[in-house]
Design an enzyme around this catalytic site. Structure first.
Site, mmCIF file in Angstrom:
data_model
loop_
_atom_site.group_PDB
_atom_site.id
_atom_site.type_symbol
_atom_site.label_atom_id
_atom_site.label_comp_id
_atom_site.label_asym_id
_atom_site.label_seq_id
_atom_site.Cartn_x
_atom_site.Cartn_y
_atom_site.Cartn_z
ATOM 1 N N THR A 83 3.273 -5.741 4.341
ATOM 2 C CA THR A 83 4.156 -6.026 5.474
ATOM 3 C C THR A 83 3.957 -7.413 6.078
ATOM 4 O O THR A 83 4.862 -7.934 6.713
ATOM 5 C CB THR A 83 3.956 -4.976 6.587
ATOM 6 O OG1 THR A 83 2.569 -4.922 6.929
ATOM 7 C CG2 THR A 83 4.422 -3.612 6.122
ATOM 8 N N ASP A 84 2.785 -8.032 5.860
ATOM 9 C CA ASP A 84 2.504 -9.302 6.535
ATOM 10 C C ASP A 84 3.580 -10.350 6.280
ATOM 11 O O ASP A 84 4.049 -11.011 7.200
ATOM 12 C CB ASP A 84 1.148 -9.866 6.078
ATOM 13 C CG ASP A 84 -0.007 -9.249 6.846
ATOM 14 O OD1 ASP A 84 0.212 -8.193 7.479
ATOM 15 O OD2 ASP A 84 -1.118 -9.815 6.816
ATOM 16 N N THR A 143 0.814 -1.216 0.000
ATOM 17 C CA THR A 143 0.000 0.000 0.000
ATOM 18 C C THR A 143 0.844 1.261 0.000
ATOM 19 O O THR A 143 0.332 2.342 0.143
ATOM 20 C CB THR A 143 -0.898 0.053 1.249
ATOM 21 O OG1 THR A 143 -0.047 0.058 2.399
ATOM 22 C CG2 THR A 143 -1.844 -1.112 1.297
#
Lengths: 610, 410
Positions: free
Chosen positions: B156-157, B80
């Site tokens: 980021t996960d 994002t």
């Protein structure tokens, strides 16, 4: 002044904090903390984001002129949601319930499906850079025929501690925003309407009270003027004065416009650097400045210094615009020589920009980026003076004048809060929402049902002690006693230095219940409260100050007192009643109702005299 | 007639007439953006079309790139960091031309020139080993073409998985920097700007290895540069969620000064020649042991080429599970033991269960984080099936994943 004649139109936006257990989007308490209790801090930058139209909101853009590093103070009563480091929890149901109650009071219609929005605010007061807000209801009416346009449920912003430092305890407290239509035509109507709305809000019994918990924003315009929003009026009594001063400001700005036009005035396109002129200046600011920039305002002489509100000149408006770039202010020739600037320096300045007697010159001093930004703002504001009163958001100054904050925000500042689900208000839910009894109606009811005086009833319903009064009456305490205790007795004790704040509501209720049950006389209430304030338990106070007296014992006591003073009684006849009352009351130490005792004594006297 | 997003509509709420723009449908309601900017949901029976909307014009912004600056490549996987909200529908969409990124993060243009490549537009939980391979190839190719550094934007996960995968598949003479944002790019407080600026500063720096560059503290003051094989996302939402586990970050980028400071251990630019080995065995699993775990669960992995176990403490599972793991090993599955403690070294020589695990053929995973061991096992098994070679490689340090000494500070 004939406000109709000048076309005054005003509207109100009232922001009221709600007294909920939790904040609007997290589980933190809605408690304000002393700043020195903060236990963490962090720093952030905010930047305007591009709207869907590819434009940056004009209010946000203005804030971006001076990029600042914001400092935030966190507490053990704030969490990662306030830090903008965790997504929000669902909309607080308790806050929505209160907003719906208020909607009901104004006869409004709720929105079927409430959507939470993000309103761009990048002055640092919201860690996220936006304020979450949701439209809850529309279409309300006011007693004067005006309309309440909308009720929104919003999160409170962080409290500014100083400059670019904010305290996070206040951020996220729920508040309702009540917006009226532009339906107010005199300063007095504005103030009366605000008072009425405040009364309706307090009628819920679920709003916060005290300084800063309610704030009024004003929208004011006059014919040929412009809509100006004045934010943060905290004192209700100042509202009418703020309106009057804004009317005057707009009138003065229109007069300045006409004068500029008739003088064929103009503003130079580009500033001229005059740093060298002030190298030896007696003004420390000008002498030390990296860059001093000047702009000639042709035909402005005398107008820059013209007063437009008490304590405010047209130059103050130019200065406000310049300050958005991080400079301290401006200098202008209508006020020079002064501040260490000499006549010679003013002459040199006028010569440098080829300014004549009819012209004014404005200078700013700062580093080159700030100075250029600031002088351009001065040029922009000076140009606007030819056209109109600018549409602006302003903040109230002490006394009721106002200073420029930023342009009125455009529609580009609002976009959906994608992290919060919408809430549907079903017809069943709406049907279950009851409007609270208005405080004015409640006062009338107290007069009617409790036989209180209108003044006492009015004082009661506007008192923060109202809930305590209601609980006492519900518990069977005589209304007059409950009213006197919460309105007078407690205040008097406090005035006499008794630590009445140490006495809890439950303890006050227990004392009043003691009177109700005949365990103490109502005359003993001050002594009982004082004893409790001094550390005694309610039981200890009742036992020591108001020993229980059996009715038989009491009669015997009264007869004994009369017999012991029988010669005095025979001498004074019934006139002995007053002096003997004092003796008897001292013996029972306030444990018996005075009226009852006086009846007993009267009877004993009569019997003795017969 | 159905409404199309962007249509001008009128609606009634009670007796109040309101006008606005039709946005979308939600739970049976028409969502209308009022002229005041507020969205509301209204029963469709109370909404009427006023006028067909015109499609919103996509604003274009010319971006001037400075030819005197070094060139960086940005490879996007759908994070994002440069996303933009569609204000009409509220949906977040990834934007990915160079102009889009430079518009979202204006300061980038002062640091470098950029070329961009969209590899994927996915949420990082949908990342796959096959995409790691494509990513490694794409990064290899732009480095071969001479860019001064590569930035990979990533959700980021699972960013640390991808970063570790690249560290094992690719040797790079230039910085390869993974970056993302924890708070959406549409908000004024997003960490995307600072992370993006710091990533670019790291990508033109003297670094020469695969790293993750993200917020180092909750403040906008500096980013940490993490080694790809030692980093883990340790918080669900905080900006500084990424931490180097059991080792300090290999550098920092101060903000807004963009000053890069590198630790002595950081591999320097030009130290290693460019090389790529993108072979990978995706049939590998990761299993976290817990008290009372049914040993039969282990059988789910029968037929797998490899299995990493996140055991307890020094690297243990229950006695009942050991036999099943032994059976897996006997059937040809490579089993590697790591610890759910995350900190510290696996040592299966202290307790009986440990010794039994070693006897069953389980390989000690030394100081590897469980997910790093998984990625490494995929790479190793992609290269060889020789049992001795697999054991040797799994216990040898390839990209900083195995610490020679365990530091005494926690």
């Amino acid at each position: 002044m004939d406000f109709e004649e000048i076309g005054l139109v005003a509207g109100l936006e009232i922001h009221q904090q709600l007294d909920t257990a939790c904040k609007l989007f997290c589980g933190c308490p809605t408690r304000i903390r002393p700043v020195e209790e903060h236990n963490g801090e962090f720093y952030r930058y905010l930047r305007a984001t591009v709207s869907e139209m590819g434009t940056i909101d004009r209010a946000a853009e203005e804030e971006m002129k001076h990029i600042r590093r914001f400092r935030y103070l966190a507490y053990d009563s704030t969490c990662l949601v306030e830090n903008d480091d965790e997504p929000p929890l669902p909309l607080n149901g308790e806050a929505l319930e209160i907003a719906l109650q208020i909607s009901r009071s104004f006869g409004m219609t709720p929105i079927e499906q409430v959507h939470v929005m993000r309103k761009l605010v990048i002055d640092g007061s919201n860690t996220s850079g936006f304020q979450r807000t949701a439209l809850v209801a529309v279409g309300g009416v006011l007693p004067n025929g005006g309309r309440v346009e909308s009720i929104c449920l919003e999160e409170e912003a962080a409290q500014r501690v100083e400059d670019a430092c904010f305290s996070l305890d206040r951020l996220g407290i729920p508040l309702v925003e009540i917006t009226t239509s532009p339906c107010l035509y005199t300063p007095e109507a504005v103030q009366e309407t605000a008072a009425y709305i405040g009364m309706v809000l307090r009628s819920t019994g679920r709003v916060k009270r005290g300084i800063g918990t309610i704030r009024q924003d004003l929208n004011v315009s006059i014919r040929d003027g412009a809509r100006v929003e004045i934010k943060g009026v905290q004192e209700l009594d100042l509202l009418a004065e703020v309106v009057r001063r804004e009317v005057r400001r707009q009138q003065e700005l229109l007069a300045i416009r006409d004068e500029l036009r008739s003088r064929r005035a103009s503003v130079d396109e580009e500033p001229i650097e005059v740093t060298g002129l002030f190298r030896e200046s007696g003004s420390a600011i000008l002498k030390r400045a990296k860059v001093v920039l000047a702009v000639r305002l042709r035909g402005f002489a005398g107008l820059v210094g013209r007063e437009i509100q008490p304590g405010r000149r047209f130059g103050s408006e130019l200065s406000d615009y310049a300050k958005r770039c991080g400079v301290g202010g401006i200098f202008h020739t209508d006020e020079l020589p002064a501040y260490g600037v000499t006549t010679e320096e003013v002459q040199a300045l006028r010569a440098a920009v080829a300014a004549g007697e009819q012209d004014a010159v404005v200078i700013v001093a700062a580093d080159s980026t700030k100075a250029l930004c600031a002088i351009r703002q001065v040029i922009r504001r000076a140009r606007l003076a030819f056209e109109c009163v600018p549409e602006e958001t302003r903040r109230m100054l002490e006394g009721g004048s106002s200073a420029y904050m930023r342009p009125l925000p455009g529609a580009a500042r609002m976009y959906p809060e994608t992290d919060v689900l919408s809430v549907t208000i079903t017809p069943e839910r709406w049907a279950s929402v009851q409007a609270p009894e208005l405080l004015v109606d409640r006062a009338e009811r107290y007069v009617r049902e409790y036989a209180l005086s209108p003044a006492t009833a009015d004082q009661l319903v506007h008192s923060s002690m109202l809930p305590l009064f209601d609980r006492a009456v519900a518990a069977g305490v005589p209304p007059a006693l409950a009213a006197r205790t919460v309105l007078s007795t407690m205040k008097e004790l406090s005035r006499d230095g008794v630590a009445i704040e140490a006495v809890g509501e439950e303890q006050v209720l227990a004392v009043l219940a003691g009177v109700r049950d005949g365990r103490a006389a109502k005359e003993a209430v001050p002594d009982l409260l004082q004893a409790i304030a001094g550390g005694a338990t309610v039981e200890e106070a009742l036992a020591s100050l108001a020993p229980v007296v059996d009715p038989g014992d009491l009669r015997a006591l009264v007869e004994r007192v009369v017999q012991e003073r029988i010669s005095f009684v025979q001498e004074r006849k019934m006139g002995a009643l007053g002096p003997l009352m004092g003796v008897v009351m001292a013996e029972v130490r306030g444990s018996v109702d005075g009226k009852y005792l006086s009846e007993l004594l009267r009877k004993a006297l009569r019997e003795a005299l017969e | 007639m159905g409404l199309i997003p962007g249509d001008r509509v009128a609606c009634t709420v009670g007796t109040t007439e309101l006008s606005g723009t039709y946005i979308t449908d939600r739970d049976g309601m028409h969502v209308v953006k009022l002229d005041s900017g507020y969205n509301i949901g209204v029963d469709p029976r109370r909404v009427i079309l006023l006028e067909r909307g015109r499609p919103a014009e996509q604003p274009d912004m010319d971006v001037v790139q400075d030819p005197s600056l070094p060139e960086l490549a940005i490879i996007s996987t759908g994070g994002t960091i440069a996303s933009r909200i569609d204000y009409r529908t509220g949906a977040v969409t990834s934007q990915f031309t160079a102009a889009d990124i430079l518009r979202a993060i204006p300061g980038l243009a002062e640091i470098a020139r950029f070329r961009t490549h969209v590899l994927a537009t996915i949420l990082s939980e949908n990342m796959t080993p096959a995409l790691w391979q494509e990513m490694a190839r794409a990064v290899h190719d732009v480095i071969a073409e001479g860019v001064a550094g590569v930035i990979v934007t990533h959700g980021t996960d699972t960013m640390s998985y991808s970063a570790a995968a690249l560290a094992f598949m690719l040797q790079s003479p230039v910085p390869v920097v993974f970056v993302g944002s924890q708070r959406s790019a549409d908000r004024p407080s997003s960490d995307n700007v600072m992370n993006g600026i710091c990533a670019a500063a790291a990508a033109v720096s003297e670094l020469g290895e695969v790293t993750v560059v993200m917020h180092g503290t909750p403040s906008d003051d500096r980013c940490a540069i993490h080694r790809a094989t030692r980093v883990r996302k340790l918080h669900t939402s905080r900006r500084d969620a990424f931490r180097s586990v059991e080792s300090a970050p290999i550098g920092y980028v101060d903000y807004p000064s963009r000053t890069v400071s590198l630790a002595d251990e950081a591999v320097r630019r030009g130290t290693r020649p460019l090389s790529l080995d993108d072979r990978l065995e995706p049939e590998c699993g990761l299993l976290q042991f817990y008290p009372g775990m049914d040993p039969a669960l282990i059988d789910v992995f029968s037929g797998y080429a490899g299995l990493v176990v996140a055991g307890t403490g020094l690297g243990h599972v229950s006695t009942a599970c050991i036999e099943r793991l032994g059976a897996l090993v006997d059937a040809g599955t490579t089993v590697v033991m790591t610890s759910q403690c995350l900190y510290g070294r696996v040592c299966d020589r202290v307790y009986d269960t440990g010794r039994d695990l070693l006897a069953a053929g389980v390989i000690e995973g030394a100081t590897m984080l469980p997910e790093v061991a998984l990625v490494k096992l995929m790479c190793v098994l992609g290269r060889t099936r020789n049992r001795h070679e697999v054991v040797r490689l799994m216990q040898a340090d390839m990209a900083g994943e195995i610490l020679g000494r365990t530091p005494h500070g926690l």
